[in-house]
Motif scaffolding. Structure first.
Motif, PDB file in Angstrom:
ATOM      1  N   HIS A 180       2.344   4.707  -9.035  1.00  9.12           N
ATOM      2  CA  HIS A 180       2.021   4.955  -7.540  1.00  9.12           C
ATOM      3  C   HIS A 180       2.149   6.447  -7.077  1.00  9.12           C
ATOM      4  O   HIS A 180       3.100   6.934  -6.577  1.00  9.12           O
ATOM      5  CB  HIS A 180       3.138   4.113  -6.653  1.00  9.12           C
ATOM      6  CG  HIS A 180       2.667   2.817  -7.022  1.00  9.12           C
ATOM      7  ND1 HIS A 180       1.484   1.989  -6.056  1.00  9.12           N
ATOM      8  CD2 HIS A 180       3.498   1.674  -7.309  1.00  9.12           C
ATOM      9  CE1 HIS A 180       1.619   0.810  -6.379  1.00  9.12           C
ATOM     10  NE2 HIS A 180       2.880   0.665  -7.092  1.00  9.12           N
ATOM     11  N   GLU A 181       1.479   7.345  -8.094  1.00 12.10           N
ATOM     12  CA  GLU A 181       1.571   8.726  -7.947  1.00 12.10           C
ATOM     13  C   GLU A 181       0.052   9.289  -7.443  1.00 12.10           C
ATOM     14  O   GLU A 181      -1.110   8.534  -7.958  1.00 12.10           O
ATOM     15  CB  GLU A 181       2.109   9.459  -9.281  1.00 12.10           C
ATOM     16  CG  GLU A 181       3.299   9.183  -9.420  1.00 12.10           C
ATOM     17  CD  GLU A 181       3.686   9.373 -10.934  1.00 12.10           C
ATOM     18  OE1 GLU A 181       4.690   9.798 -11.016  1.00 12.10           O
ATOM     19  OE2 GLU A 181       2.985   9.471 -11.813  1.00 12.10           O
ATOM     20  N   MET A 239       1.000  -1.286   0.082  1.00  6.19           N
ATOM     21  CA  MET A 239       0.057  -0.086  -0.035  1.00  6.19           C
ATOM     22  C   MET A 239       0.989   1.133   0.083  1.00  6.19           C
ATOM     23  O   MET A 239       1.953   1.016   0.459  1.00  6.19           O
ATOM     24  CB  MET A 239      -0.889   0.056   1.240  1.00  6.19           C
ATOM     25  CG  MET A 239      -1.763   1.117   1.492  1.00  6.19           C
ATOM     26  SD  MET A 239      -3.250   0.785   2.101  1.00  6.19           S
ATOM     27  CE  MET A 239      -4.082   2.385   2.244  1.00  6.19           C
ATOM     28  N   SER A 240       0.395   2.282  -0.691  1.00  5.33           N
ATOM     29  CA  SER A 240       1.217   3.463  -0.960  1.00  5.33           C
ATOM     30  C   SER A 240       0.295   5.005  -0.576  1.00  5.33           C
ATOM     31  O   SER A 240      -0.962   4.622  -0.417  1.00  5.33           O
ATOM     32  CB  SER A 240       1.808   3.681  -2.058  1.00  5.33           C
ATOM     33  OG  SER A 240       0.743   3.628  -3.149  1.00  5.33           O
ATOM     34  N   MET A 241       0.872   5.888  -0.219  1.00  2.25           N
ATOM     35  CA  MET A 241      -0.092   6.804   0.307  1.00  2.25           C
ATOM     36  C   MET A 241       0.789   8.224  -0.149  1.00  2.25           C
ATOM     37  O   MET A 241       2.044   8.301  -0.423  1.00  2.25           O
ATOM     38  CB  MET A 241      -0.521   6.809   1.934  1.00  2.25           C
ATOM     39  CG  MET A 241       0.916   7.106   2.654  1.00  2.25           C
ATOM     40  SD  MET A 241       0.433   7.365   4.480  1.00  2.25           S
ATOM     41  CE  MET A 241       0.010   5.431   4.895  1.00  2.25           C
ATOM     42  N   CYS A 242      -0.217   9.087  -0.522  1.00  2.00           N
ATOM     43  CA  CYS A 242       0.221  10.352  -0.693  1.00  2.00           C
ATOM     44  C   CYS A 242       0.778  11.301   0.231  1.00  2.00           C
ATOM     45  O   CYS A 242       0.266  11.440   1.410  1.00  2.00           O
ATOM     46  CB  CYS A 242      -0.602  11.461  -1.525  1.00  2.00           C
ATOM     47  SG  CYS A 242      -0.448  13.120  -1.850  1.00  2.00           S
ATOM     48  N   ALA A 261      -1.734  20.188 -13.772  1.00  2.00           N
ATOM     49  CA  ALA A 261      -1.698  18.879 -12.878  1.00  2.00           C
ATOM     50  C   ALA A 261      -0.315  18.354 -12.790  1.00  2.00           C
ATOM     51  O   ALA A 261       0.786  18.576 -13.535  1.00  2.00           O
ATOM     52  CB  ALA A 261      -2.277  17.677 -13.749  1.00  2.00           C
ATOM     53  N   MET A 262      -0.055  17.809 -11.369  1.00  2.00           N
ATOM     54  CA  MET A 262       1.490  17.664 -11.076  1.00  2.00           C
ATOM     55  C   MET A 262       0.998  16.197 -10.604  1.00  2.00           C
ATOM     56  O   MET A 262       0.425  15.839  -9.540  1.00  2.00           O
ATOM     57  CB  MET A 262       1.693  18.386  -9.819  1.00  2.00           C
ATOM     58  CG  MET A 262       2.872  19.252 -10.245  1.00  2.00           C
ATOM     59  SD  MET A 262       3.456  20.460  -8.725  1.00  2.00           S
ATOM     60  CE  MET A 262       4.739  19.306  -8.186  1.00  2.00           C
ATOM     61  N   ALA A 263       1.867  15.222 -10.684  1.00  2.00           N
ATOM     62  CA  ALA A 263       2.119  14.039 -10.227  1.00  2.00           C
ATOM     63  C   ALA A 263       3.066  13.998  -8.914  1.00  2.00           C
ATOM     64  O   ALA A 263       4.257  14.237  -8.937  1.00  2.00           O
ATOM     65  CB  ALA A 263       2.889  12.888 -11.186  1.00  2.00           C
ATOM     66  N   VAL A 264       2.445  13.613  -7.775  1.00  2.00           N
ATOM     67  CA  VAL A 264       3.277  13.526  -6.748  1.00  2.00           C
ATOM     68  C   VAL A 264       3.459  12.002  -6.172  1.00  2.00           C
ATOM     69  O   VAL A 264       2.393  11.168  -5.859  1.00  2.00           O
ATOM     70  CB  VAL A 264       2.297  14.015  -5.374  1.00  2.00           C
ATOM     71  CG1 VAL A 264       3.118  13.759  -4.100  1.00  2.00           C
ATOM     72  CG2 VAL A 264       2.019  15.447  -5.624  1.00  2.00           C
ATOM     73  N   PRO A 265       4.829  11.731  -6.180  1.00  2.00           N
ATOM     74  CA  PRO A 265       5.077  10.245  -5.805  1.00  2.00           C
ATOM     75  C   PRO A 265       4.661   9.815  -4.517  1.00  2.00           C
ATOM     76  O   PRO A 265       4.876  10.551  -3.285  1.00  2.00           O
ATOM     77  CB  PRO A 265       6.685  10.402  -6.012  1.00  2.00           C
ATOM     78  CG  PRO A 265       7.190  11.496  -6.700  1.00  2.00           C
ATOM     79  CD  PRO A 265       5.865  12.232  -6.241  1.00  2.00           C
ATOM     80  N   LEU A 271      -1.081   7.850 -16.038  1.00  2.00           N
ATOM     81  CA  LEU A 271      -0.621   6.650 -15.422  1.00  2.00           C
ATOM     82  C   LEU A 271      -0.417   6.796 -13.966  1.00  2.00           C
ATOM     83  O   LEU A 271       0.644   5.881 -13.520  1.00  2.00           O
ATOM     84  CB  LEU A 271       0.600   6.149 -16.264  1.00  2.00           C
ATOM     85  CG  LEU A 271       0.547   6.160 -17.781  1.00  2.00           C
ATOM     86  CD1 LEU A 271       1.584   5.599 -18.390  1.00  2.00           C
ATOM     87  CD2 LEU A 271      -0.602   4.975 -18.042  1.00  2.00           C
ATOM     88  N   ASP A 272      -1.133   7.677 -13.007  1.00  2.00           N
ATOM     89  CA  ASP A 272      -0.583   7.755 -11.764  1.00  2.00           C
ATOM     90  C   ASP A 272      -0.697   6.648 -11.013  1.00  2.00           C
ATOM     91  O   ASP A 272       0.065   6.258 -10.048  1.00  2.00           O
ATOM     92  CB  ASP A 272      -1.668   8.935 -11.377  1.00  2.00           C
ATOM     93  CG  ASP A 272      -3.038   8.916 -11.561  1.00  2.00           C
ATOM     94  OD1 ASP A 272      -3.367   8.111 -12.673  1.00  2.00           O
ATOM     95  OD2 ASP A 272      -3.811   8.796 -10.431  1.00  2.00           O
ATOM     96  N   GLN A 273      -1.714   5.706 -11.092  1.00  2.00           N
ATOM     97  CA  GLN A 273      -2.010   4.477 -10.411  1.00  2.00           C
ATOM     98  C   GLN A 273      -0.887   3.439 -10.682  1.00  2.00           C
ATOM     99  O   GLN A 273      -0.402   2.973  -9.855  1.00  2.00           O
ATOM    100  CB  GLN A 273      -3.401   3.957 -10.736  1.00  2.00           C
ATOM    101  CG  GLN A 273      -3.819   2.645  -9.654  1.00  2.00           C
ATOM    102  CD  GLN A 273      -5.181   2.251 -10.038  1.00  2.00           C
ATOM    103  OE1 GLN A 273      -5.799   2.368 -11.097  1.00  2.00           O
ATOM    104  NE2 GLN A 273      -5.793   1.914  -8.732  1.00  2.00           N
TER     105      GLN A 273
END
Length: 85
Positions: A58-59, A1-4, A74-78, A53-55
C-alpha cells in the motif's frame, strides 16, 4: 481502500538527497515516466509491472528530484487507509 497523502494534497514529500543533503522535490508519480498516457491506465496496472512491491505494501511510488545536484530516485510513499481519514 487506501490513498496517497501526497497525490491527494494531505502532505508534502519530506526527503533529503542522499548525495548532497539538500531537500528533494516531488517530481510526480513513477507511472508518469512510462509514457504520456500511463497515468490514465487502470489503477494498479502500472503497480503490477513496475518492479516494486508498492501495491502489496500500500505505497505510492513517486520520483524525488534534487534541485541542487540533479539526483533522481524512486520513493515509496505509504498510503493511508480511507478509514483513518
Amino acid at each position: 481502500m487506501s490513498m496517497c497523502p501526497i497525490c491527494n494534497g494531505f502532505s508534502h514529500l519530506d526527503a533529503h538527497c542522499p548525495s548532497c543533503g539538500h531537500r528533494m522535490e516531488d517530481a510526480g508519480k513513477l507511472e508518469a515516466l512510462y509514457g504520456p498516457y500511463s497515468p490514465y491506465n487502470e489503477w494498479g496496472d502500472v503497480s503490477m509491472t513496475n518492479g516494486y512491491l508498492d501495491q502489496l505494501h500500500h505505497e505510492c511510488m513517486h520520483i524525488s528530484s534534487c534541485p541542487h545536484c540533479g539526483l533522481q530516485k524512486a520513493m515509496a510513499v505509504p498510503e493511508i487507509r480511507s478509514s483513518h481519514l
